[in-house]
Design an enzyme around this catalytic site. Sequence first.
Site, mmCIF file in Angstrom:
data_model
loop_
_atom_site.group_PDB
_atom_site.id
_atom_site.type_symbol
_atom_site.label_atom_id
_atom_site.label_comp_id
_atom_site.label_asym_id
_atom_site.label_seq_id
_atom_site.Cartn_x
_atom_site.Cartn_y
_atom_site.Cartn_z
ATOM 1 N N SER A 48 6.115 2.835 2.557
ATOM 2 C CA SER A 48 7.581 3.214 2.742
ATOM 3 C C SER A 48 7.590 4.468 1.916
ATOM 4 O O SER A 48 7.907 5.884 2.189
ATOM 5 C CB SER A 48 8.600 2.382 2.018
ATOM 6 O OG SER A 48 8.560 2.221 0.675
ATOM 7 N N ASP B 31 4.815 4.335 -6.812
ATOM 8 C CA ASP B 31 4.332 4.695 -5.164
ATOM 9 C C ASP B 31 4.596 6.102 -4.817
ATOM 10 O O ASP B 31 3.446 6.699 -4.374
ATOM 11 C CB ASP B 31 5.300 3.827 -4.136
ATOM 12 C CG ASP B 31 4.778 2.421 -4.581
ATOM 13 O OD1 ASP B 31 4.181 1.710 -5.327
ATOM 14 O OD2 ASP B 31 4.855 1.534 -3.290
ATOM 15 N N LEU C 43 0.730 -1.200 0.065
ATOM 16 C CA LEU C 43 -0.049 0.148 0.040
ATOM 17 C C LEU C 43 0.892 1.128 0.183
ATOM 18 O O LEU C 43 0.199 2.434 0.272
ATOM 19 C CB LEU C 43 -0.954 -0.168 1.338
ATOM 20 C CG LEU C 43 -1.760 -1.231 1.221
ATOM 21 C CD1 LEU C 43 -2.728 -1.162 2.573
ATOM 22 C CD2 LEU C 43 -2.926 -1.359 0.067
HETATM 23 O O1 PMV Z 1 4.686 -3.363 -3.258
HETATM 24 P P1 PMV Z 1 4.486 -2.175 -3.630
HETATM 25 O O2 PMV Z 1 3.386 -1.447 -3.142
HETATM 26 O O3 PMV Z 1 5.832 -1.166 -3.248
HETATM 27 O O4 PMV Z 1 4.220 -1.921 -5.144
HETATM 28 C C1 PMV Z 1 5.461 -2.250 -5.957
HETATM 29 C C2 PMV Z 1 4.807 -2.059 -7.486
HETATM 30 C C3 PMV Z 1 5.738 -2.961 -8.553
HETATM 31 O O5 PMV Z 1 5.385 -2.619 -9.606
HETATM 32 C C4 PMV Z 1 5.873 -4.399 -8.091
HETATM 33 C C5 PMV Z 1 7.224 -2.312 -8.271
HETATM 34 C C6 PMV Z 1 7.550 -0.834 -8.914
HETATM 35 O O6 PMV Z 1 8.660 -0.460 -8.500
HETATM 36 O O7 PMV Z 1 6.779 -0.239 -9.611
#
Ligand code: PMV
Length: 328
Positions: A110, A149, A107
């Site tokens: 970090s 993110d 979600l």
């Molecule tokens: O796990 P999360 O919420 O940090 O999502 C990462 C998303 C990915 O596409 C798997 C990795 C990225 O850097 O975009």
Amino acid sequence: MSTFGQRTGTASGKVILLGEHAVVYGVPALAVGIDRGARATSTPLAAGPSRLRVRGWEVEVTEEDASNDLGRAFAALLVAVRAHTHKIAPAQVLVEAETDLPPGGGLGCSAAIGVAVARAIVGDPSPEQLTAFVSAWEKVFHGNPSGVDAAVCARGGCVAFERREGMAHIEPVAVKGGLTLCVGNSGIASSTKSMVESVARLAERRPEVVRKAWEGIRALVRNARFAIEDGDRFSLGRLMDLNQMLLSGLFLSTPEIEAMCESARGASALGAKLTGAGGGGSVVALVNGLSGAERVLAAWRKEGFTGFATRVAVSGDVQLARAAGGST
Ligand code: PMV
């Protein structure tokens, strides 16, 4: 004497609706900011080193703490802030942060803390500055993140994010009629870094399989954007289901995630999939308003899974009702 006073910054958490993993390989992703997130307050210190405390996690690090990720991330963010020729922050700070997002839950925990910390230290950084500060922070946790993110946690709303030739392209997407989502916890923390690495290994062994998955996801994301703009939630739900199938084919799903998706669909969800890195973490279900959310949450509860309902939020619109426990 410092001319800087105490400052507070907030950031929303995020849910990727479609396109995780593929986004690392240049495919667009669609993500939304949610009304849970992070808040941080910074107070200038007369002497260093700078310190970061995360309330609820019972963790405190200094910028000299190279023994753990949080200390290294804090140091990297401060280096990026200090690289500015204009003095935009106090020399040393005490930052106190809190979050109601589960760590390792997909979600954007970090990234949300990073955005809130950067805003608390710098006040009102430009979007470019914020991206530079938070990418330095995120690299410590995630290696080479796509940046989706941080972009969504900083902006909120619905965002189409694409990384082309190392550059982030971000477009706000208008959501017709709003979106109600249920976010469920599979009960297993996952590491984004190791899941991204597992996809990279698969791409080396089976490049055709992975390439075809990215092509499929690209088409799903394109149609999902139209569905969001048209307020066509039925199509959006179906596209999320199809995205889940493609992610399962890349070994990113788990029995718990599959069970949660099945039970959400059985309880009238319009679509359900993993969100974030997979291998554990969270599931997102698109539902029909709050009554639909109640049905899905009840179905999850019956199977021993926890979750919450949320609507698309604008960053800064974060209430932080319930601080989540845990550690990095
Ligand atoms: O796990 P999360 O919420 O940090 O999502 C990462 C998303 C990915 O596409 C798997 C990795 C990225 O850097 O975009």
